[in-house]
Design a protein around this motif. Sequence first.
Motif, mmCIF file in Angstrom:
data_model
loop_
_atom_site.group_PDB
_atom_site.id
_atom_site.type_symbol
_atom_site.label_atom_id
_atom_site.label_comp_id
_atom_site.label_asym_id
_atom_site.label_seq_id
_atom_site.Cartn_x
_atom_site.Cartn_y
_atom_site.Cartn_z
ATOM 1 N N VAL A 87 0.852 -1.183 0.000
ATOM 2 C CA VAL A 87 0.000 0.000 0.000
ATOM 3 C C VAL A 87 0.893 1.239 0.000
ATOM 4 N N ILE A 88 0.677 2.107 -0.985
ATOM 5 C CA ILE A 88 1.458 3.342 -1.070
ATOM 6 C C ILE A 88 0.945 4.330 -0.026
ATOM 7 N N ALA A 89 1.862 4.908 0.745
ATOM 8 C CA ALA A 89 1.482 5.955 1.694
ATOM 9 C C ALA A 89 1.620 7.297 0.980
ATOM 10 N N SER A 90 0.487 7.861 0.593
ATOM 11 C CA SER A 90 0.472 9.138 -0.136
ATOM 12 C C SER A 90 0.287 10.256 0.883
ATOM 13 N N MET A 91 1.411 10.940 1.217
ATOM 14 C CA MET A 91 1.416 11.837 2.372
ATOM 15 C C MET A 91 1.791 13.269 1.987
ATOM 16 N N GLN A 92 1.441 14.205 2.845
ATOM 17 C CA GLN A 92 1.667 15.617 2.570
ATOM 18 C C GLN A 92 2.450 16.228 3.733
ATOM 19 N N PRO A 93 3.788 16.288 3.590
ATOM 20 C CA PRO A 93 4.612 16.679 4.744
ATOM 21 C C PRO A 93 4.324 18.086 5.277
ATOM 22 N N TYR A 94 3.833 18.984 4.431
ATOM 23 C CA TYR A 94 3.544 20.331 4.946
ATOM 24 C C TYR A 94 2.513 20.264 6.078
ATOM 25 N N HIS A 95 1.548 19.347 5.975
ATOM 26 C CA HIS A 95 0.536 19.209 7.040
ATOM 27 C C HIS A 95 1.193 18.946 8.395
ATOM 28 N N CYS A 96 2.328 18.245 8.356
ATOM 29 C CA CYS A 96 3.013 17.879 9.597
ATOM 30 C C CYS A 96 3.475 19.117 10.364
ATOM 31 N N ILE A 97 4.067 20.079 9.637
ATOM 32 C CA ILE A 97 4.574 21.258 10.344
ATOM 33 C C ILE A 97 3.450 22.255 10.636
ATOM 34 N N ASP A 98 2.307 22.043 9.987
ATOM 35 C CA ASP A 98 1.137 22.863 10.250
ATOM 36 C C ASP A 98 0.385 22.286 11.466
ATOM 37 N N ASP A 99 -0.039 21.037 11.363
ATOM 38 C CA ASP A 99 -0.752 20.376 12.475
ATOM 39 C C ASP A 99 0.098 20.274 13.732
ATOM 40 N N GLY A 100 1.433 20.147 13.536
ATOM 41 C CA GLY A 100 2.327 19.934 14.669
ATOM 42 C C GLY A 100 2.249 21.044 15.705
ATOM 43 N N ARG A 101 1.683 22.194 15.304
ATOM 44 C CA ARG A 101 1.530 23.303 16.249
ATOM 45 C C ARG A 101 0.567 22.937 17.369
ATOM 46 N N TRP A 102 -0.480 22.187 17.045
ATOM 47 C CA TRP A 102 -1.540 21.961 18.022
ATOM 48 C C TRP A 102 -1.957 20.493 18.168
ATOM 49 N N ALA A 103 -1.312 19.598 17.397
ATOM 50 C CA ALA A 103 -1.763 18.194 17.411
ATOM 51 C C ALA A 103 -1.542 17.528 18.768
ATOM 52 N N ASP A 104 -0.473 17.927 19.485
ATOM 53 C CA ASP A 104 -0.190 17.292 20.770
ATOM 54 C C ASP A 104 -1.377 17.395 21.727
ATOM 55 N N LYS A 105 -1.976 18.573 21.777
ATOM 56 C CA LYS A 105 -3.081 18.746 22.730
ATOM 57 C C LYS A 105 -4.289 17.896 22.307
ATOM 58 N N ARG A 106 -4.362 17.584 21.045
ATOM 59 C CA ARG A 106 -5.513 16.820 20.559
ATOM 60 C C ARG A 106 -5.314 15.304 20.670
ATOM 61 N N ILE A 107 -4.086 14.835 20.375
ATOM 62 C CA ILE A 107 -3.876 13.375 20.369
ATOM 63 C C ILE A 107 -2.867 12.905 21.415
ATOM 64 N N GLY A 108 -2.144 13.819 22.055
ATOM 65 C CA GLY A 108 -1.185 13.429 23.083
ATOM 66 C C GLY A 108 0.128 12.946 22.505
ATOM 67 N N ALA A 109 1.144 12.881 23.377
ATOM 68 C CA ALA A 109 2.508 12.596 22.913
ATOM 69 C C ALA A 109 2.665 11.171 22.383
ATOM 70 N N ALA A 110 1.956 10.209 22.987
ATOM 71 C CA ALA A 110 2.149 8.812 22.580
ATOM 72 C C ALA A 110 1.695 8.612 21.131
ATOM 73 N N ARG A 111 0.519 9.111 20.787
ATOM 74 C CA ARG A 111 0.040 8.941 19.421
ATOM 75 C C ARG A 111 0.848 9.771 18.431
ATOM 76 N N ALA A 112 1.412 10.898 18.936
ATOM 77 C CA ALA A 112 2.204 11.755 18.046
ATOM 78 C C ALA A 112 3.437 11.028 17.505
ATOM 79 N N ARG A 113 3.938 10.046 18.250
ATOM 80 C CA ARG A 113 5.160 9.342 17.817
ATOM 81 C C ARG A 113 4.993 8.595 16.496
ATOM 82 N N THR A 114 3.763 8.180 16.193
ATOM 83 C CA THR A 114 3.535 7.494 14.908
ATOM 84 C C THR A 114 2.614 8.335 14.025
ATOM 85 N N THR A 115 2.800 9.661 14.122
ATOM 86 C CA THR A 115 2.055 10.607 13.312
ATOM 87 C C THR A 115 2.983 11.147 12.222
ATOM 88 N N TYR A 116 2.501 11.188 10.994
ATOM 89 C CA TYR A 116 3.367 11.531 9.855
ATOM 90 C C TYR A 116 4.677 10.744 9.995
#
Length: 566
Positions: free
Chosen positions: A417-446
């Motif tokens: 399965v090809i992982a079709s990803m958009q790295p810009y989202h990572c530096i955009d979401d990364g501003r606030w994703a921790d508060k939404r999903i927590g540090a543990a889930r962030a480790r396997t995010t993007y």
Amino acid sequence: MKGGFLLFAVVAMLVLAPERVSGQGTATLVLTNGRIWTEDIHQPEGQAVAIRGNRILAVGDAASMLKLANPNTRVVDLQGRRVVPGFNDAHVHFYTGGDGLSSVQLRDAASPQEMRRRIGEFVQHLPKGEWILNGNWDHEKWTPANLPTHQLIDDFTPDNPVFVNRSDGHMMLANALAMNLAGVNKETKDVPGGVIVRDSAGEPTGIFKDAAKGLIERVIPSPSEQHILSALLAAQKYAAENGVTSVQDMGVLGPHGADIMADVIRCYQILLKRGQLRVRVSAHLPLPEWKRFASAGVMADFGNEKLQIGAVKSFADGSLGSTTAWFFDSYNDAPGTYGIPSDELSDPETMYGRLRGADRAGIQIAVHAIGDRANNTILGLFERLERDEGSRDRRLRIEHAQHLLGSDIPRFSELHVIASMQPYHCIDDGRWADKRIGAARARTTYAFRSLLDAGAVLAFGSDWWVAPMEPLLGIYAAATRRTLDGRHPDGWVPEQKISVAEAVHAYTLGSAYASMEENVKGSIERNKLADLVVLSKDIFHIDPVEIQNVKVDMTIFDGKIDFERK
Ligand SMILES: [Zn+2]
């Protein structure tokens, strides 16, 4: 001084001129004195490249490439600059983006007051009755990050319906007029797969999420052919300026969505016939319509080198920003909220029937999945498909593959399965994703690094109009993971960074693989299509942090210089 100059001129003539004028080769364009990143494992670096027509003739040292020239050949001295294959953006919403370029710009509105001011200014230039669409506002940039309401803009939009989207496209703000025209009020029932945000009295606030957007969208008039054509021309100009020579169009966001994708494809053909299509397009179509394409005999990769029918695209869930990405565990900042499966996935058996039908007809499949549960569910359906239909080279794709269970990461390579990803989202979401999903889930995010290490193929893109269609920003994002707010100078989840070379690979050969075109493009090698980009700096030999300031100096599309920075 004069003598020195004369001597210099004579030497220059001896060094450069003889090859230029006396060569008997058939090259139409030669780029010389550069550093050519070929992506060809047998020849990783060249000094010059020769092009004939729309194909690459050869890559090598400057002297031998100049021998392939003749007096009519255009020779460009790159003065040491870096050349990479034309970027292939594996996930864009091309018409939506082109349309958005000419609409109100809200992406960088830093407060609701600023959003109000810009819509107020924009409406002054519009005839009465004209809709205000697009926008790309983002309340996560505001303090406090409260969602806007229709009252913010009603007083100056009594004659113009407004339906503007959040930057992720999963949430919209309507004004009172738009809700009136659509007959939406307190009595309107909730929609499966969507959310109508209501105030304490039960009145809609103007915010419509995912499937609920359709309540308003159905009353928006569809765009004319002329409107679509000019949007596509605006989009491809922006593409050329950013070195994008191929796009994989995931369809139209917002009003009419899937309904007008056929019109968009017809407009691509009109541009192609007129000789005006200056970007290669792989157009995706909505999964629920797979039978129409199957009955017309359309299989994966149907079309030509400029325009092809790509995959059928489906949705498994929404987005993180709109709290509709579907997770196993609840959102840290919204206990009890897990996100929601899309309406297509609300009945997995119906969705599987469609996937299997499309697959049997030989059509490629791409599914949007963001939350870990959405990804896990789709990987499960793909596994079942391989079991039921046997293994073949089907190039299954997951679009975004954003939040993954650690145990699902190896499944991408196991199931091809090809992982079709958009790295810009990572530096955009990364501003606030921790508060939404927590540090543990962030480790396997993007999880770029983990996916590559597990043997998965990455195809990179931007998700434009949702994010800028600027591959250099995407490469910067993948290699640094520095969030837009500057709060992660060493990278958000730094162990998931990848090298610049790996990011370039994903943005060129990786995306070509995702559209089954790796044999004709994606690398600078003999006989491949001559799509190349000249960069202002050598991104492989500077600090990756500097890549955000690198410019595209020249874009060569189909063997011709299509854009040159002045
Ligand atoms: Zn998208």
